[in-house]
Scaffold this active site. Structure first.
Site, PDB file in Angstrom:
ATOM      1  N   GLU A 222      21.496   2.657  -8.369  1.00 36.15           N
ATOM      2  CA  GLU A 222      21.203   1.393  -9.057  1.00 36.15           C
ATOM      3  C   GLU A 222      21.914   1.360 -10.413  1.00 36.15           C
ATOM      4  O   GLU A 222      22.299   0.302 -10.891  1.00 36.15           O
ATOM      5  CB  GLU A 222      19.685   1.213  -9.244  1.00 36.15           C
ATOM      6  CG  GLU A 222      19.304  -0.203  -9.622  1.00 36.15           C
ATOM      7  CD  GLU A 222      17.814  -0.499  -9.445  1.00 36.15           C
ATOM      8  OE1 GLU A 222      17.411  -1.035  -8.401  1.00 36.15           O
ATOM      9  OE2 GLU A 222      17.050  -0.194 -10.375  1.00 36.15           O
TER      10      GLU A 222
ATOM     11  N   GLY B 153      13.586   0.422 -15.843  1.00 34.63           N
ATOM     12  CA  GLY B 153      12.557   0.778 -14.867  1.00 34.63           C
ATOM     13  C   GLY B 153      12.786   2.166 -14.283  1.00 34.63           C
ATOM     14  O   GLY B 153      11.867   2.985 -14.177  1.00 34.63           O
ATOM     15  N   ARG B 154      14.034   2.468 -13.925  1.00 40.07           N
ATOM     16  CA  ARG B 154      14.308   3.757 -13.273  1.00 40.07           C
ATOM     17  C   ARG B 154      14.285   4.924 -14.252  1.00 40.07           C
ATOM     18  O   ARG B 154      14.501   6.071 -13.851  1.00 40.07           O
ATOM     19  CB  ARG B 154      15.635   3.686 -12.519  1.00 40.07           C
ATOM     20  CG  ARG B 154      16.816   3.177 -13.317  1.00 40.07           C
ATOM     21  CD  ARG B 154      18.010   2.857 -12.430  1.00 40.07           C
ATOM     22  NE  ARG B 154      19.110   2.241 -13.164  1.00 40.07           N
ATOM     23  CZ  ARG B 154      19.231   0.939 -13.383  1.00 40.07           C
ATOM     24  NH1 ARG B 154      18.303   0.107 -12.926  1.00 40.07           N
ATOM     25  NH2 ARG B 154      20.266   0.456 -14.046  1.00 40.07           N
TER      26      ARG B 154
ATOM     27  N   LYS C 247       7.413  -3.554 -14.817  1.00 35.55           N
ATOM     28  CA  LYS C 247       7.996  -3.851 -16.132  1.00 35.55           C
ATOM     29  C   LYS C 247       8.068  -5.366 -16.340  1.00 35.55           C
ATOM     30  O   LYS C 247       7.683  -5.883 -17.363  1.00 35.55           O
ATOM     31  CB  LYS C 247       9.386  -3.218 -16.218  1.00 35.55           C
ATOM     32  CG  LYS C 247      10.064  -3.460 -17.545  1.00 35.55           C
ATOM     33  CD  LYS C 247      11.418  -2.788 -17.579  1.00 35.55           C
ATOM     34  CE  LYS C 247      12.255  -3.398 -18.692  1.00 35.55           C
ATOM     35  NZ  LYS C 247      13.625  -2.913 -18.692  1.00 35.55           N
TER      36      LYS C 247
ATOM     37  N   GLU D 113       6.982  -7.984  -4.450  1.00 35.64           N
ATOM     38  CA  GLU D 113       6.251  -6.996  -3.647  1.00 35.64           C
ATOM     39  C   GLU D 113       4.971  -6.554  -4.371  1.00 35.64           C
ATOM     40  O   GLU D 113       3.888  -6.479  -3.786  1.00 35.64           O
ATOM     41  CB  GLU D 113       7.115  -5.749  -3.401  1.00 35.64           C
ATOM     42  CG  GLU D 113       8.305  -5.958  -2.479  1.00 35.64           C
ATOM     43  CD  GLU D 113       9.586  -6.275  -3.243  1.00 35.64           C
ATOM     44  OE1 GLU D 113       9.510  -6.923  -4.313  1.00 35.64           O
ATOM     45  OE2 GLU D 113      10.654  -5.888  -2.755  1.00 35.64           O
TER      46      GLU D 113
ATOM     47  N   HIS E 297      17.940  21.745   9.714  1.00 38.10           N
ATOM     48  CA  HIS E 297      17.739  21.443  11.136  1.00 38.10           C
ATOM     49  C   HIS E 297      17.916  19.959  11.404  1.00 38.10           C
ATOM     50  O   HIS E 297      17.473  19.452  12.430  1.00 38.10           O
ATOM     51  CB  HIS E 297      16.351  21.926  11.558  1.00 38.10           C
ATOM     52  CG  HIS E 297      16.164  23.391  11.291  1.00 38.10           C
ATOM     53  ND1 HIS E 297      16.538  24.361  12.190  1.00 38.10           N
ATOM     54  CD2 HIS E 297      15.729  24.046  10.181  1.00 38.10           C
ATOM     55  CE1 HIS E 297      16.297  25.565  11.661  1.00 38.10           C
ATOM     56  NE2 HIS E 297      15.814  25.388  10.440  1.00 38.10           N
TER      57      HIS E 297
ATOM     58  N   LYS F 145      16.994 -10.965  -3.553  1.00 38.80           N
ATOM     59  CA  LYS F 145      15.644 -11.415  -3.932  1.00 38.80           C
ATOM     60  C   LYS F 145      15.572 -12.936  -3.866  1.00 38.80           C
ATOM     61  O   LYS F 145      14.616 -13.508  -3.350  1.00 38.80           O
ATOM     62  CB  LYS F 145      15.326 -11.000  -5.381  1.00 38.80           C
ATOM     63  CG  LYS F 145      14.986  -9.560  -5.594  1.00 38.80           C
ATOM     64  CD  LYS F 145      14.536  -9.372  -7.054  1.00 38.80           C
ATOM     65  CE  LYS F 145      14.596  -7.940  -7.493  1.00 38.80           C
ATOM     66  NZ  LYS F 145      14.378  -7.738  -8.918  1.00 38.80           N
TER      67      LYS F 145
HETATM   68  O1  F6P Z   1      15.116  -3.186  -7.673  1.00 32.62           O
HETATM   69  C1  F6P Z   1      15.230  -3.884  -8.858  1.00 32.62           C
HETATM   70  C2  F6P Z   1      14.193  -3.492  -9.873  1.00 32.62           C
HETATM   71  O2  F6P Z   1      14.301  -4.369 -10.918  1.00 32.62           O
HETATM   72  C3  F6P Z   1      14.310  -2.044 -10.348  1.00 32.62           C
HETATM   73  O3  F6P Z   1      15.286  -1.892 -11.299  1.00 32.62           O
HETATM   74  C4  F6P Z   1      12.927  -1.791 -10.826  1.00 32.62           C
HETATM   75  O4  F6P Z   1      12.671  -0.439 -10.984  1.00 32.62           O
HETATM   76  C5  F6P Z   1      12.118  -2.438  -9.724  1.00 32.62           C
HETATM   77  O5  F6P Z   1      12.876  -3.571  -9.349  1.00 32.62           O
HETATM   78  C6  F6P Z   1      10.734  -2.848 -10.101  1.00 32.62           C
HETATM   79  O6  F6P Z   1      10.742  -3.730 -11.176  1.00 32.62           O
HETATM   80  P1  F6P Z   1       9.445  -4.025 -11.995  1.00 32.62           P
HETATM   81  O7  F6P Z   1       8.984  -2.771 -12.635  1.00 32.62           O
HETATM   82  O8  F6P Z   1       9.825  -5.072 -12.989  1.00 32.62           O
HETATM   83  O9  F6P Z   1       8.403  -4.543 -11.038  1.00 32.62           O
END
Ligand code: F6P
Length: 537
Positions: free
Chosen positions: A342, A256-257, A194, A200, A373, A501
């Site tokens: 979150e 995002g979620r 987003k 990452e 289990h 972060k």
């Molecule tokens: O973990 C924080 C966060 O901002 C989440 O809310 C989001 O889903 C994820 O990182 C990935 O963010 P993006 O879609 O901006 O890469």
């Protein structure tokens, strides 16, 4: 306004003294009175330590806290994400909400479907490939967990469609393991972010470009033709090198979620077919309308949210375990964990004041029967009462009927065992022929005693078709919203992920020998030194 538990404490004190089995003895009909349905989702709340009077008090407290207005506001596009001054219009992704957002979301899905068509029938025109055998979906958190869950739950047979792989973790072992299995000449990469600023995803993206570039003899442009993006920051993605024609949009008003219904689900729609993706959205839309229109007394997301508050705030339960008895839903606990923790893992309201009640419980879980289990021992006999939410699917997606009967029998048995327990007398009876006597017998009987009275909810889905899954996921989204509202927090921001972060960015140079950041604490410095001293050992 946060919910007030004042009037509920009396009900809670009363019900803490009563066993679930006594509630059933007093009112055998409670399994019907506390059962609710919308569409393919049936919810049995009768194994919760609650009765109709307490539920009515809870509903009244939610009403007094302005829940109905908050629901109305969500759908009307009010600024429910207060700290970021935004509405939360994820329901528009499935056609429910303000017209402008609904139109923009629908346009994007149509664009996505056109790209999917191209990929299936003419990939060389846009992507420079003769055929696409594999799609790598790169994203993390909300840009990963939802699509991963959807694909796992919905993929039936690939009918020659591309294989989908997910890359989320920045751990290089993910690519190390995946890349040897891929042909760079027939692989498409979808970068999903987003913000298009998540480290990452960008690191994984860069490494994939380099890998692809090597295949194209160093030609970066040729490599980038096999990349597309889904993002709310088109400019950033374009600067990264993705052609605008291959960037699908997101908007600030989709968290995002809560974004799996959008083009974030690109790889899923490609693999299961756009028709299936639309059916998923329709299932969610039906739950949206139910949530928006049903009275609180019959409103599934509201009722589940209130039971959650009851357990968390009035029964002091620290966690909420989710156990789907459906292997196709094995990723559901991880998805719900992000959605719930979150969203509601906060202790300050939008006015900056601390909330005066416990908020998000720890969400965890696993798939049944495997989980039986693993951690069920603790559910049955541990020192904490840990409420469980079971999910069963009535009609299986496979032909192994005997397996399905065994699966459902286990689901039903676990809820019953948690509720009924086993008294020491019953344990002694079972040990009658054991040959044990005296203290030894009593010790074993004590260990075979189950306290019971442990609450659970059972959700039953009619089937695992896209509509049912869509309804289930939307149910959870709305439950999370209701709980956030009643706890008096903003469920749509996530400031709590920022500090770590930022520190990671500051620390990283020190791993290549630069001095540690000035503000690094003693323990971080010591750990850094330990890592550096061992690196070449
Ligand atoms: O973990 C924080 C966060 O901002 C989440 O809310 C989001 O889903 C994820 O990182 C990935 O963010 P993006 O879609 O901006 O890469």
């Amino acid at each position: 306004m946060a919910i007030s538990f004042d009037r509920l404490r009396v009900d809670a004190a009363r019900l803490r003294q009563v066993a679930l089995t006594e509630l059933f003895d007093a009112d055998p009909e409670r399994c019907h009175a506390l059962a609710f349905r919308h569409g393919p989702v049936f919810a049995d709340l009768s194994r919760q330590r609650i009765d109709l009077a307490a539920l009515a008090s809870l509903i009244q407290a939610a009403r007094d806290a302005g829940l109905e207005k908050a629901i109305e506001g969500l759908f009307a596009g009010a600024e429910v994400n207060v700290s970021e001054r935004r509405p939360a219009l994820h329901t528009a992704l499935r056609g429910v909400g303000p017209a402008d957002a609904v139109r923009r979301a629908a346009d994007a899905i149509e664009r996505m479907e056109r790209l999917i068509e191209l990929l299936r029938h003419d990939p060389s025109s846009t992507f420079g490939m003769n055929r696409v055998t594999d799609v790598v979906s790169v994203g993390i958190g909300g840009s990963d967990l939802g699509p991963r869950l959807l694909l796992d739950a919905l993929e039936r047979r690939s009918r020659g469609l591309p294989r989908v792989h997910f890359v989320s973790n920045v751990d290089g072992d993910v690519l190390q393991r995946l890349l040897p299995r891929l042909d760079p000449g027939t692989t498409l990469v979808v970068l999903i972010s987003k913000s298009f600023g998540t480290s990452e995803t960008l690191i994984n993206g860069h490494s994939l470009i380099e890998w692809m570039q090597r295949h194209h003899g160093g030609n970066r442009d040729a490599a980038l033709r096999q990349f597309m993006a889904v993002t709310a920051d088109t400019d950033r993605a374009a600067t990264f090198g993705i052609a605008r024609s291959r960037i699908l949009p997101l908007w600030p008003w989709v968290g995002g979620r809560l974004s799996l219904w959008s083009c974030v689900g690109f790889a899923v729609a490609l693999a299961v077919g756009p028709g299936v993706f639309r059916r998923l959205q329709q299932g969610a839309a039906s739950m949206d309308e139910h949530f928006r229109d049903a009275p609180l007394e019959a409103n599934l997301p509201v009722l589940l949210a209130l039971v959650g508050l009851w357990n968390r705030n009035l029964m002091a339960c620290p966690s909420h375990a989710l156990v789907p008895y459906a292997d196709r839903l094995r990723l559901l606990p991880a998805w719900l964990q992000q959605l719930d923790m979150e969203s509601n893992g906060k202790s300050v309201g939008p006015d900056g004041r601390p909330v005066d009640m416990a908020t998000a419980p720890v969400i965890w879980g696993g798939v049944g029967t495997d989980a039986q289990h693993a951690f069920f021992q603790c559910l049955h006999q541990g020192t904490d009462v840990l409420p469980v939410e079971f999910i069963g699917v009535v009609r299986p997606t496979h032909d192994f009927d005997a397996h399905h009967r065994a699966l459902l029998a286990n689901l039903l048995a676990q809820g019953a065992a948690l509720m009924r327990g086993q008294s020491t007398e019953q344990a002694l009876e079972r040990l009658r022929d054991s040959g044990l006597h005296g203290a030894e017998l009593l010790a074993l009987a004590a260990q075979q005693t189950f306290p019971g009275n442990r609450p659970s909810t059972t959700l039953l889905l009619d089937d695992l078709e896209p509509e049912s899954l869509g309804a289930l996921l939307a149910l959870y989204e709305h439950r999370t919203y209701v709980q956030g509202v009643l706890w008096g927090i903003d469920p749509f921001d996530q400031w709590g992920v920022e500090l770590g972060k930022r520190l990671a960015e500051q620390i990283e140079p020190a791993l290549t020998g630069a001095p540690p950041p000035a503000e690094a604490d003693a323990s971080t410095r010591a750990l850094l030194a330990e890592i550096l001293s061992r690196q070449d050992a």
